[in-house]
Motif scaffolding. Structure first.
Motif, PDB file in Angstrom:
ATOM      1  N   ASP A 190      57.875   2.704 -32.345  1.00  0.00           N
ATOM      2  CA  ASP A 190      56.864   2.397 -31.332  1.00  0.00           C
ATOM      3  C   ASP A 190      56.691   0.887 -31.155  1.00  0.00           C
ATOM      4  O   ASP A 190      56.480   0.156 -32.120  1.00  0.00           O
ATOM      5  CB  ASP A 190      55.511   2.998 -31.717  1.00  0.00           C
ATOM      6  N   TYR A 191      56.767   0.469 -29.892  1.00  0.00           N
ATOM      7  CA  TYR A 191      56.413  -0.898 -29.530  1.00  0.00           C
ATOM      8  C   TYR A 191      54.959  -0.908 -29.068  1.00  0.00           C
ATOM      9  O   TYR A 191      54.614  -0.314 -28.049  1.00  0.00           O
ATOM     10  CB  TYR A 191      57.298  -1.409 -28.393  1.00  0.00           C
ATOM     11  N   GLY A 214      49.849 -10.169 -11.753  1.00  0.00           N
ATOM     12  CA  GLY A 214      49.135  -9.696 -12.934  1.00  0.00           C
ATOM     13  C   GLY A 214      49.625  -8.382 -13.492  1.00  0.00           C
ATOM     14  O   GLY A 214      48.852  -7.436 -13.649  1.00  0.00           O
ATOM     15  N   GLU A 215      50.911  -8.321 -13.825  1.00  0.00           N
ATOM     16  CA  GLU A 215      51.488  -7.137 -14.463  1.00  0.00           C
ATOM     17  C   GLU A 215      52.660  -7.586 -15.328  1.00  0.00           C
ATOM     18  O   GLU A 215      53.153  -8.716 -15.195  1.00  0.00           O
ATOM     19  CB  GLU A 215      51.935  -6.122 -13.423  1.00  0.00           C
ATOM     20  N   ILE A 216      53.114  -6.705 -16.216  1.00  0.00           N
ATOM     21  CA  ILE A 216      54.235  -7.017 -17.096  1.00  0.00           C
ATOM     22  C   ILE A 216      55.452  -6.259 -16.606  1.00  0.00           C
ATOM     23  O   ILE A 216      55.426  -5.031 -16.481  1.00  0.00           O
ATOM     24  CB  ILE A 216      53.907  -6.664 -18.554  1.00  0.00           C
ATOM     25  N   GLY A 217      56.514  -6.993 -16.307  1.00  0.00           N
ATOM     26  CA  GLY A 217      57.708  -6.391 -15.736  1.00  0.00           C
ATOM     27  C   GLY A 217      58.541  -5.646 -16.761  1.00  0.00           C
ATOM     28  O   GLY A 217      58.319  -5.726 -17.971  1.00  0.00           O
ATOM     29  N   ASP A 218      59.547  -4.922 -16.251  1.00  0.00           N
ATOM     30  CA  ASP A 218      60.471  -4.223 -17.133  1.00  0.00           C
ATOM     31  C   ASP A 218      61.340  -5.215 -17.895  1.00  0.00           C
ATOM     32  O   ASP A 218      61.579  -6.339 -17.438  1.00  0.00           O
ATOM     33  CB  ASP A 218      61.360  -3.285 -16.310  1.00  0.00           C
ATOM     34  N   PRO A 219      61.838  -4.834 -19.081  1.00  0.00           N
ATOM     35  CA  PRO A 219      62.626  -5.756 -19.894  1.00  0.00           C
ATOM     36  C   PRO A 219      63.945  -6.133 -19.218  1.00  0.00           C
ATOM     37  O   PRO A 219      64.566  -5.313 -18.536  1.00  0.00           O
ATOM     38  CB  PRO A 219      62.858  -4.980 -21.188  1.00  0.00           C
ATOM     39  N   ASP A 256      60.351   2.628 -25.190  1.00  0.00           N
ATOM     40  CA  ASP A 256      61.484   2.078 -24.440  1.00  0.00           C
ATOM     41  C   ASP A 256      61.159   0.788 -23.698  1.00  0.00           C
ATOM     42  O   ASP A 256      61.997   0.271 -22.951  1.00  0.00           O
ATOM     43  CB  ASP A 256      62.029   3.114 -23.452  1.00  0.00           C
ATOM     44  N   LEU A 257      59.952   0.259 -23.865  1.00  0.00           N
ATOM     45  CA  LEU A 257      59.505  -0.973 -23.212  1.00  0.00           C
ATOM     46  C   LEU A 257      59.379  -0.835 -21.698  1.00  0.00           C
ATOM     47  O   LEU A 257      59.229  -1.830 -20.994  1.00  0.00           O
ATOM     48  CB  LEU A 257      60.448  -2.149 -23.543  1.00  0.00           C
ATOM     49  N   ILE A 258      59.410   0.398 -21.208  1.00  0.00           N
ATOM     50  CA  ILE A 258      59.306   0.639 -19.766  1.00  0.00           C
ATOM     51  C   ILE A 258      58.118   1.545 -19.449  1.00  0.00           C
ATOM     52  O   ILE A 258      57.263   1.205 -18.632  1.00  0.00           O
ATOM     53  CB  ILE A 258      60.612   1.249 -19.219  1.00  0.00           C
ATOM     54  N   ASP A 259      58.073   2.699 -20.102  1.00  0.00           N
ATOM     55  CA  ASP A 259      56.964   3.635 -19.900  1.00  0.00           C
ATOM     56  C   ASP A 259      55.908   3.402 -20.980  1.00  0.00           C
ATOM     57  O   ASP A 259      56.203   3.503 -22.171  1.00  0.00           O
ATOM     58  CB  ASP A 259      57.470   5.078 -19.961  1.00  0.00           C
ATOM     59  N   MET A 293      57.195  -0.702 -15.367  1.00  0.00           N
ATOM     60  CA  MET A 293      56.432  -1.890 -15.716  1.00  0.00           C
ATOM     61  C   MET A 293      55.031  -1.491 -16.156  1.00  0.00           C
ATOM     62  O   MET A 293      54.596  -0.349 -15.941  1.00  0.00           O
ATOM     63  CB  MET A 293      56.370  -2.840 -14.522  1.00  0.00           C
ATOM     64  N   LEU A 294      54.352  -2.430 -16.762  1.00  0.00           N
ATOM     65  CA  LEU A 294      52.971  -2.189 -17.193  1.00  0.00           C
ATOM     66  C   LEU A 294      52.039  -2.786 -16.150  1.00  0.00           C
ATOM     67  O   LEU A 294      51.819  -3.994 -16.101  1.00  0.00           O
ATOM     68  CB  LEU A 294      52.731  -2.811 -18.568  1.00  0.00           C
ATOM     69  N   ARG A 295      51.512  -1.908 -15.305  1.00  0.00           N
ATOM     70  CA  ARG A 295      50.584  -2.327 -14.263  1.00  0.00           C
ATOM     71  C   ARG A 295      49.351  -1.437 -14.318  1.00  0.00           C
ATOM     72  O   ARG A 295      49.468  -0.203 -14.402  1.00  0.00           O
ATOM     73  CB  ARG A 295      51.230  -2.229 -12.876  1.00  0.00           C
TER      74      ARG A 295
END
Length: 323
Positions: free
Chosen positions: A20-21, A301-306, A51-54, A1-3
């Motif tokens: 690239d995303y 306040g973070e973006i979770g994994d897809p 990969d929308l994760i890392d 996730m993006l934290r």
């Protein structure tokens, strides 16, 4: 996730550049203590992933102007990115300190590499038109809603459109939320048009995303349980839920009607919000969303994994493992 260890992260949008995303997101320092104050200590962050994760964190994309009386000297809020004419165009919402942030407007920044951004000298480019939309009246609503522009190009590759969080100027005060529409031929000059959605259900409908999948047109948006109108509550007889909703339309630009509305991901405490559907190789779709609140009411306040999304034979979207 993006934290981020030192910042809260919430609303976001993406741009795909090759493999690239690129993700752009609202961020505010955790050091301010009260997460409700994050809206007034905000900048636009930037990260990249394959990969929308890392995610690799990149330099900050945009922040409020330093000059007094500038249209964006208080906040830089949610937007979207589109590529055209060799440039990336980032449309974003902003407000002025001198107006206490009550009036929202939309402007543009451009970039050749998605890293270094230059604000357009004619900003703001998009303002609420009182012919169609409510302007600021503190006796009616706490702000002039004109934010979260989702900008996209016609399928024929010619003109451009923006779907915008707004409020229509008529009807019950708690049910004026609509998705506004604006049209442009060059991404600079805009004509504001009537809403593409019905009103009556919500005080506002936030962070819209319009997309086409297998010939169907979808409109995603998010609402909190606090903005359900009294009329909506009486008609449905159901508990209001915070989260992400979806409507469909038979035409590319709507109209979108509540008869087609479906819940994509929502609950009573608001665990998920501001989602975006993201295409991946192979034709699959995934949902990214902000992780907002715990069941105890603590802001995350973070973006979770897809999460993978399925589409049934009737075109209805659902998260895998849910109904």
């Amino acid at each position: 996730m993006l934290r981020l260890a030192d910042k809260w992260v919430w609303d976001f949008w993406l741009a795909l550049d090759g493999a690239d995303y690129h993700i752009f997101y609202l961020q505010a320092p955790r050091s301010i203590g009260d997460p409700e104050q994050r809206h007034w200590h905000v900048s636009i962050g930037h990260a990249v992933s394959q990969d929308l994760i890392d995610w690799e964190i990149l330099p900050e994309a945009l922040k409020p102007s330093l000059e007094s009386d500038r249209w964006d000297n208080f906040t830089t809020w949610t937007g979207s990115v589109i590529r055209y004419g060799g440039l990336w165009h980032l449309f974003y919402t902003a407000s002025k300190r001198e107006e206490q942030g009550h009036i929202q407007r939309i402007g543009l920044a451009t970039s050749r590499d998605l890293i270094f951004w230059e604000k357009h000298p004619a900003n703001p480019l998009l303002n609420a038109d009182p012919e169609w939309y409510e302007t600021f009246d503190p006796d009616v609503w706490h702000e002039q809603a004109w934010r979260d522009p989702w900008v996209f190009q016609d399928p024929d590759g010619k003109d451009f459109h923006a779907f915008i969080t707004a409020r229509t100027k008529g009807g019950a005060k708690d049910g004026r939320g609509v998705i506004a529409h604006a049209h442009s031929k060059d991404l600079i000059e805009w004509e504001v048009l009537p809403p593409v959605s019905e009103s009556g259900a919500y005080g506002h409908m936030e962070v819209p995303q319009r997309l086409e999948i297998d010939g169907r047109t979808y409109l995603l948006y998010s609402v909190t349980r606090q903005v359900f109108s009294q009329d909506r509550l009486k008609r449905s007889g159901q508990e209001p839920l915070t989260g992400m909703y979806c409507m469909t339309a038979g035409q590319s630009l709507g109209p979108f009607q509540f008869a087609t509305e479906r819940v994509l991901c929502a609950d009573a405490h608001g665990s998920a919000y501001a989602g975006k559907l993201v295409p991946v190789s192979g034709g699959d779709w995934y949902l990214l969303f902000t992780r907002m609140f715990t069941p105890e009411g603590q802001f995350i306040g973070e973006i979770g994994d897809p999460m993978p999304v399925t589409i049934d034979s009737d075109g209805q979207l659902s998260l895998e493992g849910t109904q």
